[in-house]
Design a protein around this motif. Sequence first.
Motif, mmCIF file in Angstrom:
data_model
loop_
_atom_site.group_PDB
_atom_site.id
_atom_site.type_symbol
_atom_site.label_atom_id
_atom_site.label_comp_id
_atom_site.label_asym_id
_atom_site.label_seq_id
_atom_site.Cartn_x
_atom_site.Cartn_y
_atom_site.Cartn_z
ATOM 1 N N ASP A 315 -9.864 2.529 1.175
ATOM 2 C CA ASP A 315 -9.947 3.601 2.302
ATOM 3 C C ASP A 315 -9.888 2.873 3.734
ATOM 4 O OD1 ASP A 315 -12.675 5.429 0.750
ATOM 5 O OD2 ASP A 315 -10.607 5.577 0.406
ATOM 6 N N GLU A 316 -9.259 3.814 4.526
ATOM 7 C CA GLU A 316 -8.986 3.256 6.217
ATOM 8 C C GLU A 316 -9.242 4.510 6.777
ATOM 9 O OE1 GLU A 316 -5.045 1.394 4.741
ATOM 10 O OE2 GLU A 316 -5.729 0.453 6.537
ATOM 11 N N PHE A 317 -9.843 4.023 8.128
ATOM 12 C CA PHE A 317 -9.664 5.370 9.184
ATOM 13 C C PHE A 317 -9.164 4.615 10.323
ATOM 14 C CE2 PHE A 317 -13.247 4.312 12.064
ATOM 15 C CZ PHE A 317 -14.256 3.575 11.251
ATOM 16 N N ALA A 318 -8.648 5.384 11.266
ATOM 17 C CA ALA A 318 -8.103 4.973 12.813
ATOM 18 C C ALA A 318 -8.670 5.818 13.583
ATOM 19 C CB ALA A 318 -6.618 5.098 12.718
ATOM 20 N N SER A 319 -9.501 5.430 14.759
ATOM 21 C CA SER A 319 -10.149 6.204 15.518
ATOM 22 C C SER A 319 -9.934 5.703 17.130
ATOM 23 C CB SER A 319 -11.644 5.975 15.169
ATOM 24 O OG SER A 319 -12.527 6.660 16.277
#
Lengths: 338, 146
Positions: A315-319
């Motif tokens: 899982d990845e997230f960019a914020s």
Amino acid sequence: MKTRALLAALMLTAAWSRAARRTERPEPAALLERVLSFPSQSYAARVRVQAFGPAGAAGKAKAQTRLVRFRAPAFRRIEVAGRKAGPPALLAVSDGRELLTAWPKAGRGWLGADPPPDAAAERARLESLYELSVSTGGRAARKATWRLDLRSRADGRLRRSYWLSRAGGLILKREDYRPDGTLLRRERAVRLEAPEFSAADFLVRAPDGAKVEASTVPFDEGGAFRAREDFPVRYPRWLPVGFVLLEHPVPDGDGRSVTLVYTDGVTTLTIVERPSGPAPTAGSPYAEVRLSSGSGKLSFAEGATRLDWTRGGRDEFASGDLPEADLARVADSVPEAP
Amino acid sequence: MNGNHDELTDYLDGRLTAEGREAFEARLAAEPALARRLRLFRALRASLASTAPRMPSDLKAELKRRARSRTAAGPSWVERLLASLPSPGPGLGAAVATAALLATLQRALPARKAPPAPRPSPAVSARLAAVSSDLWTDDDGSDHED
């Protein structure tokens, strides 16, 4: 008498034709194609970029001036003017295969691959997020424009607008908005200049006095960080102009999660990669965006947009306080494997 | 993605097959520019291996703390209380009145503030200042042509 009537008829016909051409709006898909493609003709422009803080943020807006040169088919040069006269504060040059980003005054920079833009993927991302519409756009850089609006399918709010010149389709202005409706960024061509270039303008080489490293860590200015061989990191291959790796990619205590932080001086982009599992989000997801790996979920909280996605079993997230379309493009540039 | 970039790192890391290595070495012999890039990569790795500074312990701790702080904010106490109320039905009038009372109380009480953004470490702050100081200026935000 007959001659006068004939002349009057001809003048009326010409006026009607001009009026018809003026009001004949292009299709939104046609304007989107122009947005996603390199221009067919070379050009030079002085561009003003303004960055606006979130609602309630203290301080003024920030701005920078860029000199943009483009030589068909894909040669680009962007200079960001510094506060004082002299060499540019930031220089980005691409020949369509390699990208040089340098900070001449700091004497550092990096050289790496410049992946060609994937117009089909970008179109798929944008069409999954937005409804398109076209209207008259007034003038920008003293040119008449068409305005292309991108409104969120999720909430109907305006997210992005392009102003394209009617004769040539150049993007002369662009505005980005946050999900809460506040203005995020504006880029405006304040003046078009004669595209008089020299071959040296587009050479991917370090400016005089600057030490440029052929870095294996994308957007790692000056080779400041050591590529970790014991913990492979999947770096994004695309970032908006001016972003640089700010913090060393550090794995978490268990060695299974890693955080990357980038900045362009006013905006910070954080990318976190972790093993697949329950994904905590900063806010309720409001939209899904199509990615090459499937789909990502967008959420918005505390003035920052966040995109969560899964790729390669992680899982990845960019914020960050960035346009959601840019976050999606960053996400799609993260490779399947390190 | 420029295939040369990945091939260079794969070659240096010994990840190419025997056939791939032979083919790549043939390219190195035929393409001086590619050979030059390989020499540059080798020199970069050797340079970084000998001169790379160690990660400051405070920077590492700061990064971990910031990663942990990026978690979902739980529901407010009003939301949790409303969720525990019985669903609308025979007591709909009482539920509506209760919700109105709670809404009034929430307006009267100080608003729950979002947690402040974590402060970057001094090393990160200095690097950020170096990047931003010459790139951005204050602006009135107006939209006008020169």
